[in-house]
Structures are given as C-alpha cells and as structure tokens.
Design a protein around this motif. Sequence first.
Motif, PDB file in Angstrom:
ATOM      1  N   ILE A   1       0.742  -1.321   0.125  1.00 29.83           N
ATOM      2  CA  ILE A   1      -0.216  -0.036  -0.008  1.00 29.83           C
ATOM      3  C   ILE A   1       0.228   1.316   0.059  1.00 29.83           C
ATOM      4  N   ALA A   2       1.973   0.874   0.168  1.00 34.68           N
ATOM      5  CA  ALA A   2       2.867   2.238   0.008  1.00 34.68           C
ATOM      6  C   ALA A   2       3.003   2.899  -0.518  1.00 34.68           C
ATOM      7  N   GLU A   3       3.066   2.376  -1.644  1.00 35.69           N
ATOM      8  CA  GLU A   3       3.536   3.357  -3.464  1.00 35.69           C
ATOM      9  C   GLU A   3       1.995   4.154  -3.286  1.00 35.69           C
ATOM     10  N   SER A   4       0.846   3.760  -3.101  1.00 35.16           N
ATOM     11  CA  SER A   4      -0.252   4.137  -3.052  1.00 35.16           C
ATOM     12  C   SER A   4      -0.492   5.688  -2.093  1.00 35.16           C
ATOM     13  N   ILE A   5      -0.446   4.715  -1.251  1.00 37.75           N
ATOM     14  CA  ILE A   5      -0.096   5.898   0.476  1.00 37.75           C
ATOM     15  C   ILE A   5       0.868   6.895   1.024  1.00 37.75           C
ATOM     16  N   LEU A   6       2.209   6.644   0.631  1.00 32.11           N
ATOM     17  CA  LEU A   6       3.582   7.471   0.899  1.00 32.11           C
ATOM     18  C   LEU A   6       3.067   8.585   0.677  1.00 32.11           C
ATOM     19  N   PRO A   7       2.795   8.707  -0.683  1.00 30.58           N
ATOM     20  CA  PRO A   7       2.385  10.113  -1.750  1.00 30.58           C
ATOM     21  C   PRO A   7       2.290  11.606  -0.816  1.00 30.58           C
ATOM     22  N   GLU A   8       0.724  10.967  -0.639  1.00 32.61           N
ATOM     23  CA  GLU A   8      -0.165  12.029  -0.088  1.00 32.61           C
ATOM     24  C   GLU A   8       0.388  12.012   0.978  1.00 32.61           C
ATOM     25  N   LEU A   9       0.378  11.394   1.782  1.00 32.74           N
ATOM     26  CA  LEU A   9       0.523  11.166   3.445  1.00 32.74           C
ATOM     27  C   LEU A   9       1.737  12.125   3.233  1.00 32.74           C
ATOM     28  N   ALA A  10       2.219  11.931   2.518  1.00 32.02           N
ATOM     29  CA  ALA A  10       4.335  12.307   2.934  1.00 32.02           C
ATOM     30  C   ALA A  10       3.435  14.351   2.299  1.00 32.02           C
ATOM     31  N   GLU A  11       2.642  14.858   1.675  1.00 30.24           N
ATOM     32  CA  GLU A  11       2.541  15.861   1.305  1.00 30.24           C
ATOM     33  C   GLU A  11       1.567  16.296   2.300  1.00 30.24           C
ATOM     34  N   ALA A  12       0.836  15.856   3.206  1.00 31.82           N
ATOM     35  CA  ALA A  12       0.493  16.598   4.051  1.00 31.82           C
ATOM     36  C   ALA A  12       1.371  16.958   4.974  1.00 31.82           C
ATOM     37  N   TYR A  13       1.781  15.744   5.456  1.00 30.90           N
ATOM     38  CA  TYR A  13       3.130  16.163   7.080  1.00 30.90           C
ATOM     39  C   TYR A  13       3.933  17.127   6.266  1.00 30.90           C
ATOM     40  N   GLU A  14       4.196  17.287   4.940  1.00 32.23           N
ATOM     41  CA  GLU A  14       5.202  18.160   4.533  1.00 32.23           C
ATOM     42  C   GLU A  14       4.559  19.644   4.717  1.00 32.23           C
ATOM     43  N   GLN A  15       2.427  19.557   4.520  1.00 30.20           N
ATOM     44  CA  GLN A  15       2.122  21.298   4.827  1.00 30.20           C
ATOM     45  C   GLN A  15       2.200  21.171   6.121  1.00 30.20           C
ATOM     46  N   LEU A  16       1.855  20.338   6.972  1.00 33.59           N
ATOM     47  CA  LEU A  16       2.512  20.209   8.963  1.00 33.59           C
ATOM     48  C   LEU A  16       3.701  20.495   9.157  1.00 33.59           C
ATOM     49  N   GLY A  17       4.214  21.127   8.411  1.00 30.56           N
ATOM     50  CA  GLY A  17       6.044  20.647   9.185  1.00 30.56           C
ATOM     51  C   GLY A  17       6.342  19.966   9.691  1.00 30.56           C
ATOM     52  N   VAL A  18       6.802  18.626   9.200  1.00 29.24           N
ATOM     53  CA  VAL A  18       7.017  17.792   9.881  1.00 29.24           C
ATOM     54  C   VAL A  18       8.348  16.837   8.890  1.00 29.24           C
ATOM     55  N   GLU A  19       9.090  16.700   9.579  1.00 21.02           N
ATOM     56  CA  GLU A  19      10.453  15.851   8.938  1.00 21.02           C
ATOM     57  C   GLU A  19      10.455  15.177   8.758  1.00 21.02           C
ATOM     58  N   LEU A  20      10.449  14.476   7.535  1.00 21.30           N
ATOM     59  CA  LEU A  20      10.169  12.442   7.316  1.00 21.30           C
ATOM     60  C   LEU A  20      11.306  11.988   6.821  1.00 21.30           C
ATOM     61  N   ARG A  21      12.087  11.060   8.327  1.00 25.94           N
ATOM     62  CA  ARG A  21      13.678  10.442   8.100  1.00 25.94           C
ATOM     63  C   ARG A  21      12.977   9.186   7.428  1.00 25.94           C
ATOM     64  N   GLY A  22      12.958   8.573   6.238  1.00 24.22           N
ATOM     65  CA  GLY A  22      12.654   7.684   5.409  1.00 24.22           C
ATOM     66  C   GLY A  22      13.724   6.301   5.381  1.00 24.22           C
ATOM     67  N   CYS A  23      12.985   5.239   5.457  1.00 25.84           N
ATOM     68  CA  CYS A  23      14.193   3.732   5.427  1.00 25.84           C
ATOM     69  C   CYS A  23      14.681   3.446   3.407  1.00 25.84           C
ATOM     70  N   GLU A  24      14.801   2.832   3.194  1.00 24.10           N
ATOM     71  CA  GLU A  24      15.469   2.919   1.677  1.00 24.10           C
ATOM     72  C   GLU A  24      14.205   2.644   0.831  1.00 24.10           C
ATOM     73  N   GLN A  25      12.922   1.880   0.914  1.00 22.25           N
ATOM     74  CA  GLN A  25      12.136   1.602   0.382  1.00 22.25           C
ATOM     75  C   GLN A  25      11.063   3.186   0.429  1.00 22.25           C
ATOM     76  N   SER A  26      11.160   3.395   1.465  1.00 21.86           N
ATOM     77  CA  SER A  26      10.011   4.465   1.761  1.00 21.86           C
ATOM     78  C   SER A  26      10.749   5.929   0.899  1.00 21.86           C
ATOM     79  N   ARG A  27      11.803   6.313   0.875  1.00 19.91           N
ATOM     80  CA  ARG A  27      12.643   6.913  -0.369  1.00 19.91           C
ATOM     81  C   ARG A  27      12.582   6.765  -1.822  1.00 19.91           C
ATOM     82  N   ALA A  28      12.723   5.501  -1.295  1.00 19.27           N
ATOM     83  CA  ALA A  28      12.011   5.285  -3.032  1.00 19.27           C
ATOM     84  C   ALA A  28      11.258   5.606  -3.516  1.00 19.27           C
ATOM     85  N   ILE A  29      10.261   6.233  -2.918  1.00 16.24           N
ATOM     86  CA  ILE A  29       8.987   6.154  -3.248  1.00 16.24           C
ATOM     87  C   ILE A  29       8.767   7.868  -3.028  1.00 16.24           C
ATOM     88  N   VAL A  30       8.959   8.346  -1.666  1.00 13.67           N
ATOM     89  CA  VAL A  30       8.687   9.998  -1.908  1.00 13.67           C
ATOM     90  C   VAL A  30      10.801  10.304  -1.966  1.00 13.67           C
TER      91      VAL A  30
END
Lengths: 418, 418
Positions: free
Chosen positions: B270-299
């Motif tokens: 589900i990562a590919e379909s949900i992570l981009p939307e989540l990342a955008e929402a977090y970015e708008q709220l000013g949350v820094e994301l620190r991801g594993c390799e697989q997460s970073r391949a998506i965002v």
Amino acid sequence: MNVADYMQTLGQQARTASRAMARASTNDKNRALIAIAEEISEQRDALRAANAEDMARGQENGLDAALLDRLELTDGRIDTMIEGLHQVAALPDPVGEITDMKYRPSGIQIGKMRVPLGVIGIIYESRPNVTIEAASLCLKSGNAAILRGGSEAIASNKALAACISRGLESAGLPAACVQVVETTDREAVGQMITMPEYVDVIVPRGGKGLIERISRDARVTVIKHLDGICHVYIDREADRSKAINIAINSKTHRYGTCNTMETLLVHADIAESILPELAEAYEQLGVELRGCEQSRAIVSDMVVATEEDWHAEYLAPILAVKVVSDVDEAIEHINAYGSHHTDSIISENYTLARRFLTEVDSSSVMVNASTRFADGFEYGLGAEIGISTDKIHARGPVGLDGLTSQKYVVLGNGEIRK
Amino acid sequence: MNVADYMQTLGQQARTASRAMARASTNDKNRALIAIAEEISEQRDALRAANAEDMARGQENGLDAALLDRLELTDGRIDTMIEGLHQVAALPDPVGEITDMKYRPSGIQIGKMRVPLGVIGIIYESRPNVTIEAASLCLKSGNAAILRGGSEAIASNKALAACISRGLESAGLPAACVQVVETTDREAVGQMITMPEYVDVIVPRGGKGLIERISRDARVTVIKHLDGICHVYIDREADRSKAINIAINSKTHRYGTCNTMETLLVHADIAESILPELAEAYEQLGVELRGCEQSRAIVSDMVVATEEDWHAEYLAPILAVKVVSDVDEAIEHINAYGSHHTDSIISENYTLARRFLTEVDSSSVMVNASTRFADGFEYGLGAEIGISTDKIHARGPVGLDGLTSQKYVVLGNGEIRK
C-alpha cells in the motif's frame, strides 16, 4: 564456570523463550503440562535414584531430619506432582482474557487484556516438588521461568528439569521456557535478582531470612511472602460455638502453616466465660498457652507472655493469648504486631464486623471463619505460587492471575483525537 | 539540617497519617479537596508572589525558556489546578469497593476490597501544578503523599503546601497526609527511595534520565514511565481515509506528548499508493520525514533514516517512516524498537487486527484509533498520575485504582477447615 556469564545466558534464553510463550496457545501449554506429567511418571526410577543421591549427600553433610524430610521424593510426592500438573492443565488460561470493554464518548471502545509478565525467577529451598509446582504455574500463565532450588536438591532438580524439557519439546514449546539453574554457587542468586533486563519478577519461597535478604538486594520486583502472625479476635458479641470451633481450628488444624493463628485476642467481657473452656480444649490438644496478665487471672496455669510473644510466629503448638477491652484495642494490636497476613473477627455485631474488615490492614480479613482458609485452593484460585504479604502488584494468595499483567486494548473505527 | 533525619521524620509522619487516611470517609476526603481549591483561590496573590520569586531566581540562574515556561504559575494554570481539585472530588472513591464476592464449596464467601497502598512518594521536576495534581490523587485514593518537586519551584511548592495543609485541617484530616519536602538537597531523593519502611511506592514524573536513575537506586517499587516510542502500522488492508486521518493525528495533534507517534510503518503493497499523499500532508504541517530505503524510493525527498531513528523519541515534528513486508515484520519491529507504550494497527482485516492486539507487547494496543487516545482522561479513569510502561502493579495510564491494592475479604458463618 563464570557464574555471571552463565546467568546472563540463562536470562537471554528465558527472555527469548518468553516471547514464544506469550503467544503459545492454551492447547499447547496444556499438552506440555500433560507431557511433563507423563515424563515424570515414566522417569520415576531415575527421579528416585537422583533423589537418593541428594539424600545420601544430605545425610553425609548432617542435614537435620526436617530438612531431609522436605528433600525426599517419595512415591506419594511424585504422585502429587503428577496430579498437580493435571490440575494446572485443567485451570482456565488467564492469558488473553479481555475484560471491561466500554465505549467512551470519543467513540473508541476500551478494555483490558491479560498478558504474561515475561520471565519469573523462583528461588526456593530444599523441596524438589516446588520445581514442578513453580514450572507448571509459570508455564500455564505464559511466562518463562528460571528456577533456583536449594543446593541440597540439585540432583533431583536436574532430573526434574530433564522431564520438563522433554515435555515442553514434545508439545512444540521452547525448552528454555523453564530453566533450572544447574550451579549451586550462591552467586547465581545475586545475579538473578539484579538483572531486570532479563527477569521481570522474583518469587522467593522459603524462610523469612531468605526473603528479607533477597528483597534487600533485589533490583527486580519481589513478590514477598514474609511471616504469618495471624490473629483471631473473639468479640463480646461472638457466637460461643463459632468462637470455640474457629479458635481451635485456626490454631490446631496445622501448626506449621503461615495461616495458622499465633495470637488469640478475647474481649474482656467474654473472657471469663470462654477462656476456661478454650484452655481446656487446647490443653487436651497439647497446645501451650502464653497469656497476658488478665488472661492469667482467669486461667492461672498459662505461661507469662512477654512482648516477644506478640511478635512470635511459633509454627508450633504454642499460642499467645491477650484480653482486650474492645474492638479498637484488637485492631490496634493486630495492625501493630501482626504481619498483615490473615486475621479473623468472631462477632455477630454487624457494625464491628464491618469495621474490622475495613480497618485491619491484612491481606486477608475474615468474619466468623477460620484463618486456615487463607489459601489459593480454598479461595478458588486453583493453585498458588505463594501468599503475598505485600501490597504492590499482588496481595494475599497469588495464583495464575498474579503472574500476569493487563494491557489496555482500544478498538476504534478511525477515531482521532480532537 | 541533617537530611537523613529530616526525611525519616517526614516518613514517620506520613506512615502515621496514612493510617488515618485509610479510614477517612469519602465525604471528608472530598471536603478536603474542595477546601484546598478554595485556599488556592483565596491565596492566588500569595501564590503568584511565591512563583515570581522562583521565576526571578530561575532567570538569574539562566534556566532556558522551556523550563521557565513550565515553572510559571499563570492565572490560567491556577484556574486549572482549582478545576482539577473539583474534578478529583467528583470522581468515585475507589477505597472500600468490594468486588467478586463468591461462595466457595466450604461455605465461606470470598471477594476483594480495594484499599490504599499507604505512602506514595512523588518525585517531579519544575512544574508546580504537579504538586496539586499528585496531592489530590493521593488524597482521594486514601494514601499519604511525600512530594519532592524540583528545586527551581521550591517557593511555589511551599506556598501550595500551605494551602494543602489548611485545606486538610479544615476537613479534619491530618496535615501530614500531604507533605512537601522543603529542602532542595538532592540527598532527600536518595533517602526517600530507600526507606521501604515509610514509603510504599515511588512515582517519578520527569525525563527518562531521572526515572532511570531513580529505578536503579530505589529499594521501593517504582511506577516507571519511561519513553513513548509509539507506532502506527498501516496494513495492506487499511481503510485509506482512516489510515491518513490517524497517521496525521497521531503525529501532529501534539508533538511533545509521550503518546505521539514517532515511527510510521507501512505495508509494502500500500506504500506506493498512500505514502505520497501522506508525505504531502506532513510537509504542509512542517513534519520532517526520515525514511528507510524503500520509503525513499517512493518519496524521494525524505531524509535517510539510520538505526538511531528507529529508537528515537523525537517529541518534535520529525517522523521515521519504514516500509514493512507484512504484519509480522511490523510486530517484530514494534516489539524490538518500541518502548512498550502505545501502538496502533490500521486494518480492516479481522485476523490481523486480532494478532496485532495479542502479539504487540505494549501497555496500550489499538486498532483503527489514534495513539493520542492513550491517556487517563480519554480512557475514562478521570485523572492519571502517569503512564506506566512497566508490567508490575500498573500498566498504561495509572489512575486512582493504580494507587490502591486489593485485600481479600472472607465472610463466614462459623466455617472451619476440614
């Protein structure tokens, strides 16, 4: 052998095994208990031989008769162990029980799920049957156990450990979920009680000295079972026949148990009418009475009780007797001199009974019942690993529930915090 | 001043007061709570003046802004204390509650009565409002309390202690049932945690360092509240909108609380379909994301997460993100890296939800709910003295019940043991 390293290894193995145990099904745990019982039955000769080694060494080392008696694995005791395993298998599994599920205004539903504590360390003395009792209760409650019995029983305990391992393996459970410490080095105990990373709770079973020593040095929570200085208070409004039956039963049903009455308190207004009859009954049963001045004015052949007697856990056919002026003095005496174990009031007066229940600060408080009932089996817990005289975590007889904790479970439907 | 003698005296007085407290009626305890609230209201100016002293000293000593903020007694905080006292007064009294009364085959009837623990020692840092929170919960649960706040708040705490004393006395309860340690000597803490004869349990409230230090040295049971490394696991079968709402709420509702999510786990499918939307929402709220390799391949614009990030309690707008291959990997990660505080699965799959509830070893486990719900008020406890990450005695949010124990009560009709 480096004892510290050895104990660390046992601890690590126990921690790993505890994770598998927490997930083990009721069925697998029960199959393991039955398999251990079968192993013990099949290995009866080997167990007797190992125990004979311990007995011979004990005799050589000049152990006293009482200790040798506790050490011996008779056929009867082996039968009792086997029966005990079957009984624990028949008890309901406490793990996973969910209670108190309630809806909250936010929409979430919240309750509690019972879970194992993790790793239990049991430290006990010469009785090898404790190995099986402790192992079975820890196993059923989904915990891993590290068992440290007395050095006198090392051969018996190793032989029992072999039965336990085979039983566990035959049920597909990790053998390391019950480990017997196979060194008699005292340092092993010191290690065990100071490794909170591997041991979650310590249950010492033995004399007050052992338990005080362990509590003093432990860095892990100890479920303490100190002494049992239990009281019966015969109130002015006691029913005469209940009072006599309970006073006799609480003292003489068994002398060596922690729930045996050690001090009898009698209201001044009833002392003259009831003490002579009680004294006669105790005399016939061979119980020595040690009385306060007022008691001795009524029954003259009592020994003089000293301050020490009010603090005494005789575990013997000796009883301290004190006349008190009212329920207040009785409650005060019990809270000051008792050991917060078990105390009973004999009275038909509702208000006094209620006050006694509320104000006596003991793990079991009773109205019109023998102190001898303070026991896991009599209370319906099915089995007990000890009787806690502490207030933290567990108080009174500790059964399977006392070896568990509860976590909160929250069932939602997408709720978020506003 | 000899600190050891001083603490012994406080201890003795607390022990004596605890006996009176255990007997205090619900009515008297509630009257004391209300009287303390009234005192605080009347003494508002004196409290502000005492607090101004602490604030001035703190500024002189160069305390940082966050610490000064916690130290300040604003009018709003004084109002909150007053309101809190009224709320605790309105809670049901746990003491004396009798549950589970059952008949046994012997004829006795057995159940449990809830009783206070005795003396609670609370060790906390600079927030003076904790003085009132802790005092009110100990008082309502029938315990005596010894309160040791941070030295920065000593003037405020003494002023609050005066209000508490007058409130207790006006309700006829012993003033010594709540005592504030009036020395800032650090030795006082060392004494307090090593006098089991006077203190039954220690509740430290503060940073992980403080709690670890106290746990290491204590000879009294400590109700520990260590860190909150909470997880949300978005399963393959998660409802998309629940997943997004809960992931955002668990992280961003408040950053500095222990029940805030620190690591987000997402199923690979589900990562590919949900992570981009989540990342955008977090970015708008000013949350820094620190991801594993697989997460970073998506965002791609996530920071690289290191081993340290899986162990981190950020208490800040930072979130670690990891893609996992299934629920097993999620559970394993949570049990290995989490702090056994609060973890939530987002899934519509019944079997996986049930496995998550059973196998995640945390004080609160949730399905489809925000981790932010892990809180005494949200759970309906009315108030909390802390959140226990331990399994002994209390686990999860600790309310009034966590400050009590249960004794067995036996009602008989003359029964004796056969």
